[in-house]
Design a protein around this motif. Structure first.
Motif, short mmCIF file in Angstrom:
data_model
loop_
_atom_site.label_atom_id
_atom_site.label_comp_id
_atom_site.label_asym_id
_atom_site.label_seq_id
_atom_site.Cartn_x
_atom_site.Cartn_y
_atom_site.Cartn_z
N UNK A 178 99.90 -17.89 41.97
CA UNK A 178 98.86 -18.63 42.69
C UNK A 178 97.49 -18.43 42.05
N UNK A 179 97.23 -17.21 41.58
CA UNK A 179 95.96 -16.94 40.90
C UNK A 179 95.86 -17.76 39.62
N UNK A 180 96.96 -17.82 38.88
CA UNK A 180 96.97 -18.61 37.65
C UNK A 180 96.72 -20.08 37.94
N UNK A 181 97.34 -20.60 39.03
CA UNK A 181 97.12 -21.99 39.42
C UNK A 181 95.66 -22.22 39.80
N UNK A 182 95.10 -21.28 40.56
CA UNK A 182 93.72 -21.43 41.01
C UNK A 182 92.75 -21.43 39.83
N UNK A 183 93.00 -20.57 38.87
CA UNK A 183 92.13 -20.51 37.69
C UNK A 183 92.23 -21.80 36.87
N UNK A 208 88.58 -14.25 44.59
CA UNK A 208 88.20 -12.86 44.84
C UNK A 208 89.25 -12.16 45.68
N UNK A 209 89.77 -12.84 46.72
CA UNK A 209 90.81 -12.24 47.56
C UNK A 209 92.09 -12.01 46.77
N UNK A 210 92.47 -12.98 45.94
CA UNK A 210 93.66 -12.82 45.10
C UNK A 210 93.49 -11.65 44.13
N UNK A 211 92.32 -11.56 43.51
CA UNK A 211 92.07 -10.47 42.57
C UNK A 211 92.15 -9.12 43.26
N UNK A 266 90.76 -12.73 33.74
CA UNK A 266 90.14 -14.06 33.84
C UNK A 266 89.49 -14.25 35.21
N UNK A 267 90.15 -13.77 36.26
CA UNK A 267 89.61 -13.91 37.61
C UNK A 267 88.29 -13.15 37.75
N UNK A 268 88.26 -11.93 37.24
CA UNK A 268 87.03 -11.16 37.32
C UNK A 268 85.90 -11.81 36.53
#
Length: 603
Positions: free
Chosen positions: A256-261, A282-285, A302-304
């Protein structure tokens, strides 16, 4: 049609239970540290009755049937003291089915009556049950006629002075009529002391309020429950299941984080409240780190970086970003070291100079999001992006983010912590009376010191905003967690003393007393008109409130085992927790992981 054969399970006979042919009524055999998980299937059908629908018109909404809330679970605390049936009142039509099916008081042929006091959105339902005699294999048919009647003011919880006002509010919410039938075929395993499965069909006609599109609609709800497994708290098997659930949940959330990015939208400057995309990243990270993801994972990095470069402005996103970065620089074994007494509390994190500057900017913005109407030297409270408003969800998250900042060596003034603490003290709801409260710490549990000591406590909780509104679970957990954070932050800065220290300790205990009295992992307790609102948010809040103070038992109830049993039943093979979205999946994993680091050893 959901019709399946119900196998008679072979389970060891419990001492003292009635055997087949005995005149003694069967009782549930479910030890206090066990839970039963049922495989559950559901189908829902609605149809317009009046006015007749136009060709091709969509089917009406399934009023009273929330989205399927995971697998079926039975907890020992659900049962009445005699073990005859479910004491926990059903809050919607989906919960009505096991309420009737698990009642062993109807094991003989005959007629009986029961009631469900607060079924959303209908109110009080009367049940007239006709039971056929079970066959020689324990299979039995129940036919139940259901009608709606007026609410009973005496059944409303809380201080007597508030009941009339709450009754009027509930009458406005429980404004749908209902009548119909419920047919259940169940398998009773008398020797094992349980119902091992059931098929149920609910057929009702619902009368809607005058302003709705339909006057009458029909609803058919069918469910099949079959016993899947029995969980035992603190067993090796239970811990392995939880560990596997965390890993599967983490893998799902990394996707899901990859999709969001990959589809991150630009910041919407016109959105007045929340940067949903930034907050979710932020919540996923935060969650995937707590769940054990390596710090060099490309998606995490990448999220950070997105959080570093995105202009964060709302309270939730700022707080979650601070929590995610603090976790990145924390020792992943810190919680265990605190519980074992190897360290006396969280150690200071050492972020990079660039991250420290960015986090300092976030702290300044977060402080600016306070409600300007108060004397900030006296009280501090938060809303989404500043302005003349506040709520206790935003206020809680602001304090969580500021605590993370302080752990990273970023200055948060003592005056701010004290003013936030005074806000929570002033917003306590009226007393619900006194209660004997026992709080068992992990240390006490490990040392097996016997029954904990109970002491008196004033039962009080928190609402979403003002104390004139009724308190409920997620906001009371927010108050308990916030006061513990304020206490720890002031203690660290040498500013916790005098009258404020005593008031914070007393209010925290009052909040724990409220949580102990109303504890229910299936609903957000206290919200009789919105029990299904933010249920996993409530569970994550409960975890945070208890873990901050290392509370393993609330009045001898294992809050974690109860919540984990529900979540294990909800999780799907792909790691998702039905029926919520990504945010609920994060809350579920954070609960299972016991993600909150305690503020001290408690020694």
């Amino acid at each position: 049609m959901l019709r399946h054969s119900l196998p008679l399970l072979c389970v060891t006979v419990a001492a003292g239970l009635a055997g087949p042919g005995s005149a003694q009524a069967p009782r549930w055999s479910l030890p206090a540290d066990h839970s039963l998980i049922f495989a559950r299937e559901r189908s829902v059908e609605t149809r317009a009755i009046e006015p007749k629908p136009k060709p091709g018109a969509p089917a009406p909404h399934a009023f009273g049937v929330p989205v399927m809330f995971g697998g079926g679970v039975l907890l020992p605390t659900d049962l009445d003291p005699k073990g005859r049936g479910v004491a926990r009142q059903p809050l919607d039509l989906g919960e009505l089915l096991p309420f009737v099916a698990f009642d062993l008081g109807t094991h003989k042929a005959g007629k009986s009556r029961a009631e469900a006091a607060f079924v959303k959105p209908f109110g009080r339902l009367l049940l007239e049950i006709e039971a056929a005699a079970p066959n020689e294999r324990g299979r039995q048919r129940l036919l139940c006629r259901i009608t709606r009647t007026t609410l009973d003011e005496a059944r409303i919880e809380g201080p007597a002075r508030d009941r009339k006002q709450r009754l009027e509010a509930l009458q406005r919410s429980y404004d749908h009529g209902l009548e119909g039938t419920l047919e259940i075929t169940r398998q009773i395993d008398v020797a094992a002391g349980r119902v091992s499965g059931f098929d149920a069909r609910l057929d009702v006609t619902i009368t809607l309020p005058p302003e709705r599109e339909w006057k009458h609609i029909g609803l058919t709800l069918q469910e099949n429950w079959n016993l899947r497994e029995e969980l035992v708290a603190d067993s090796v098997a239970f811990r392995e299941k939880v560990g596997d659930a965390i890993v599967r949940g983490r893998e799902h959330l990394v996707l899901k984080l990859n999709e969001q990015l990959g589809r991150l939208p630009p910041l919407d400057e016109k959105e007045p409240h929340v940067d949903g995309a930034g907050g979710e990243i932020a919540l996923l990270a935060l969650t995937v780190q707590k769940a054990g993801l390596r710090r060099d994972d490309p998606d995490l990095l990448d999220a950070l970086e997105v959080l570093r470069t995105r202009r964060l402005r709302d309270t939730y996103t700022l707080a979650l970003a601070l929590m995610a970065f603090e976790t990145f620089y924390a020792d992943p074994n810190e919680r265990q070291h605190i519980l074992e007494g190897l360290i006396d509390g969280p150690r200071k994190r050492t972020p990079s100079e660039a991250d420290r500057r960015r986090m300092t900017e976030w702290v300044a913005r977060l402080i600016d999001n306070r409600d300007p109407r108060t004397d900030k030297g006296r009280t501090s409270r938060w809303t989404y992006t500043g302005g003349e408003d506040f709520d206790h969800s935003n206020t809680q998250y602001a304090l969580l983010g500021l605590w993370s900042a302080q752990l990273c060596g970023i200055e948060v003034p003592s005056e701010l912590w004290a003013s936030a603490g005074r806000h929570w003290l002033e917003m306590l709801c009226p007393s619900e009376g006194n209660a004997n409260l026992s709080l068992t710490s992990y240390r006490q549990l490990a040392q097996n010191k016997g029954r904990p000591t109970s002491t008196g406590a004033d039962v009080r909780g928190w609402s979403y905003r003002m104390p004139v509104d009724p308190p409920y679970g997620s906001m009371t957990a927010a108050g308990v967690a916030s006061l513990q954070i304020v206490q720890a932050a002031l203690r660290e800065k040498g500013g916790l003393r005098g009258e404020l220290a005593g008031e914070i300790g007393k209010a925290t205990r009052s909040g724990f007393a409220w949580l102990a009295r109303h504890l229910d992992v299936r609903s957000n307790p206290g919200r009789a008109d919105g029990h299904d609102s933010w249920r996993l948010y409530w569970l994550y809040g409960l975890e945070r409130a208890c873990e901050l103070g290392q509370i393993a038992r609330l009045d001898e109830r294992d809050w974690y085992f109860e919540g984990a049993s529900l979540l294990l039943a909800m999780q799907q093979p792909d790691g998702h927790f039905e029926p919520g979205g990504t945010v609920d999946d994060c809350f579920a994993v954070l609960f299972l992981k016991k993600a909150q680091v305690p503020v001290s050893t408690g020694r």
